[in-house]
Design a protein around this motif. Structure first.
Motif, mmCIF file in Angstrom:
data_model
loop_
_atom_site.group_PDB
_atom_site.id
_atom_site.type_symbol
_atom_site.label_atom_id
_atom_site.label_comp_id
_atom_site.label_asym_id
_atom_site.label_seq_id
_atom_site.Cartn_x
_atom_site.Cartn_y
_atom_site.Cartn_z
ATOM 1 N N LEU A 77 0.827 -1.204 0.000
ATOM 2 C CA LEU A 77 0.000 0.000 0.000
ATOM 3 C C LEU A 77 0.862 1.255 0.000
ATOM 4 C CD1 LEU A 77 -2.915 -0.832 2.459
ATOM 5 C CD2 LEU A 77 -2.761 -1.202 0.011
ATOM 6 N N LYS A 78 0.930 1.896 -1.163
ATOM 7 C CA LYS A 78 1.654 3.160 -1.243
ATOM 8 C C LYS A 78 0.751 4.313 -0.817
ATOM 9 C CE LYS A 78 4.650 1.529 -4.996
ATOM 10 N NZ LYS A 78 4.140 0.149 -4.998
ATOM 11 N N ASP A 79 -0.540 4.005 -0.641
ATOM 12 C CA ASP A 79 -1.512 5.038 -0.291
ATOM 13 C C ASP A 79 -2.087 4.813 1.103
ATOM 14 O OD1 ASP A 79 -2.742 2.704 -1.035
ATOM 15 O OD2 ASP A 79 -4.310 3.652 -2.247
ATOM 16 N N ARG A 80 -1.272 4.273 2.013
ATOM 17 C CA ARG A 80 -1.741 3.986 3.376
ATOM 18 C C ARG A 80 -2.312 5.227 4.054
ATOM 19 N NH1 ARG A 80 -0.130 -0.479 6.539
ATOM 20 N NH2 ARG A 80 -0.110 0.911 8.328
ATOM 21 N N ASP A 81 -1.597 6.344 3.956
ATOM 22 C CA ASP A 81 -2.055 7.571 4.615
ATOM 23 C C ASP A 81 -3.404 8.019 4.069
ATOM 24 O OD1 ASP A 81 0.194 7.590 6.173
ATOM 25 O OD2 ASP A 81 1.265 9.080 4.979
ATOM 26 N N THR A 144 -8.012 13.378 18.757
ATOM 27 C CA THR A 144 -8.749 12.165 18.394
ATOM 28 C C THR A 144 -8.264 11.634 17.053
ATOM 29 O OG1 THR A 144 -10.713 12.914 19.608
ATOM 30 C CG2 THR A 144 -11.046 11.223 17.922
ATOM 31 N N THR A 145 -8.157 12.537 16.078
ATOM 32 C CA THR A 145 -7.690 12.135 14.749
ATOM 33 C C THR A 145 -6.267 11.588 14.818
ATOM 34 O OG1 THR A 145 -9.090 13.810 13.699
ATOM 35 C CG2 THR A 145 -7.280 12.921 12.387
ATOM 36 N N HIS A 146 -5.398 12.268 15.557
ATOM 37 C CA HIS A 146 -4.001 11.835 15.674
ATOM 38 C C HIS A 146 -3.906 10.464 16.343
ATOM 39 C CE1 HIS A 146 0.319 11.969 16.333
ATOM 40 N NE2 HIS A 146 0.100 11.676 17.608
ATOM 41 N N THR A 147 -4.660 10.270 17.420
ATOM 42 C CA THR A 147 -4.601 9.005 18.164
ATOM 43 C C THR A 147 -5.067 7.838 17.305
ATOM 44 O OG1 THR A 147 -4.955 10.138 20.276
ATOM 45 C CG2 THR A 147 -5.439 7.772 20.201
ATOM 46 N N PHE A 148 -6.181 8.018 16.606
ATOM 47 C CA PHE A 148 -6.692 6.935 15.765
ATOM 48 C C PHE A 148 -5.795 6.713 14.540
ATOM 49 C CE2 PHE A 148 -11.111 7.626 17.657
ATOM 50 C CZ PHE A 148 -11.043 6.459 18.410
ATOM 51 N N THR A 149 -5.158 7.774 14.057
ATOM 52 C CA THR A 149 -4.218 7.619 12.941
ATOM 53 C C THR A 149 -3.054 6.726 13.349
ATOM 54 O OG1 THR A 149 -4.774 9.770 11.972
ATOM 55 C CG2 THR A 149 -2.641 8.830 11.382
ATOM 56 N N GLN A 150 -2.494 6.980 14.520
ATOM 57 C CA GLN A 150 -1.380 6.162 15.009
ATOM 58 C C GLN A 150 -1.828 4.722 15.240
ATOM 59 O OE1 GLN A 150 0.682 8.857 14.006
ATOM 60 N NE2 GLN A 150 1.918 7.426 15.203
ATOM 61 N N TYR A 151 -3.032 4.559 15.733
ATOM 62 C CA TYR A 151 -3.589 3.215 15.949
ATOM 63 C C TYR A 151 -3.694 2.455 14.626
ATOM 64 C CZ TYR A 151 -7.509 -0.112 16.483
ATOM 65 O OH TYR A 151 -8.326 -1.210 16.435
ATOM 66 N N LEU A 152 -4.225 3.097 13.596
ATOM 67 C CA LEU A 152 -4.403 2.431 12.306
ATOM 68 C C LEU A 152 -3.067 2.143 11.626
ATOM 69 C CD1 LEU A 152 -7.501 4.405 10.954
ATOM 70 C CD2 LEU A 152 -7.456 2.039 11.769
ATOM 71 N N LYS A 153 -2.068 2.972 11.885
ATOM 72 C CA LYS A 153 -0.747 2.741 11.294
ATOM 73 C C LYS A 153 -0.100 1.464 11.819
ATOM 74 C CE LYS A 153 0.642 7.450 10.020
ATOM 75 N NZ LYS A 153 1.591 8.562 10.280
ATOM 76 N N SER A 154 -0.601 0.947 12.933
ATOM 77 C CA SER A 154 -0.018 -0.265 13.511
ATOM 78 C C SER A 154 -0.448 -1.527 12.765
ATOM 79 C CB SER A 154 -0.416 -0.389 14.990
ATOM 80 O OG SER A 154 -1.801 -0.682 15.128
ATOM 81 N N PHE A 155 -1.433 -1.410 11.868
ATOM 82 C CA PHE A 155 -1.929 -2.575 11.141
ATOM 83 C C PHE A 155 -1.100 -2.824 9.884
ATOM 84 C CE2 PHE A 155 -5.462 -1.478 13.809
ATOM 85 C CZ PHE A 155 -6.073 -2.690 14.097
ATOM 86 N N SER A 156 -0.977 -4.097 9.526
ATOM 87 C CA SER A 156 -0.289 -4.450 8.282
ATOM 88 C C SER A 156 -1.106 -3.961 7.087
ATOM 89 C CB SER A 156 -0.125 -5.972 8.187
ATOM 90 O OG SER A 156 -1.390 -6.594 7.981
#
Length: 250
Positions: A77-81, A144-156
């Motif tokens: 995924l080159k478009d993860r963000d 809230t946005t920052h916290t959930f962003t970091q959470y989602l970044k932990s997924f493969s």
């Protein structure tokens, strides 16, 4: 319409992953790539989808295959963000955060069924998830946005694609998060996301066959998404064929 052209479906280990074989032919993606799946349970699920096809192949009910093809053809995924940003955009119009302001019976029902879902995520992640009613759109705090962003970044990559489908199915990041963490069953998650529809149909009725078809399709897509998240995060876990049938044929 594509006629079934194979008899046997098997999986084999290859290049650190698993391939699905239709007789002697390797299963390929829409772009022509050999479908290499990193998770054995997901490979078993894809194989079961192909094995369960009748005389003709119905690709529209092969939800694990569709997710696997999407991941394989993206080649990382080159478009993860971008995916994460789109998932979190649901928060401002999230099913459980965008409440009705009337009638009172519906307001009370939404508060009863949804307040606990929001409260538990707020406590777990130490964030604020605003709830609104009427036509106003809530402003989501930056934390809230920052916290959930970091959470989602932990997924493969593969898990993230499944998570994205769960959010899209339910039109709710909140309910999807409970579902992928297996705090809600597939049936419970879909029911909670359709709360207002269920309330309206209890008053006015519905076209029964259409409602049933839509709900069944949502359950099947969500089941595939939850499996995709879980088994691409826990590749060492095993699942038997009968368990997959229960998920695929929700």
């Amino acid at each position: 319409e594509i006629k079934r052209f194979y008899k046997n479906v098997t999986i084999t280990k290859s290049n650190g992953g698993f391939e699905v074989n239709l007789d002697r032919h390797k299963l390929r993606t829409p772009l022509g790539n050999v479908l290499l799946i990193p998770s054995e349970p997901i490979a078993l699920g894809v194989a079961e989808e192909w094995r369960s096809q009748d005389k003709t192949i119905n690709k529209f009910n092969m939800h694990l295959t569709s997710l696997a093809n999407m991941c394989a053809d993206r080649n990382g995924l080159k478009d993860r963000d971008c995916i994460i940003r789109k998932m979190l955009e649901y928060l401002s119009t999230d099913t459980v955060c965008f409440r009705a302001d009337s009638p009172k019976e519906l307001v009370d029902l939404q508060n009863e069924k949804w307040n606990g879902l929001v409260d538990s995520l707020e406590r777990r992640f130490q964030v604020e998830i605003p709830v609104t009613s009427g036509l106003s759109v809530p402003k989501i705090p930056e934390n809230t946005t920052h916290t959930f962003t970091q959470y989602l970044k932990s997924f493969s990559d593969w898990s993230l694609v499944g998570y994205e489908q769960a959010v899209d199915c339910l039109k709710s990041f909140v309910i999807a998060t409970h579902a992928v963490n297996r705090e809600l069953s597939i049936v419970q998650a879909v029911s909670l996301s359709h709360l207002e529809i269920q309330f309206q149909t209890s008053l006015w009725g519905t076209v029964e066959w259409k409602h049933t078809m839509d709900e069944t399709e949502t359950k099947a897509r969500l089941a595939a998404a939850v499996l995709f998240v879980h088994f691409n995060s826990s590749s060492s876990e095993k699942i038997d064929k009968n368990s997959f049938k229960k998920f695929i044929n929700v």
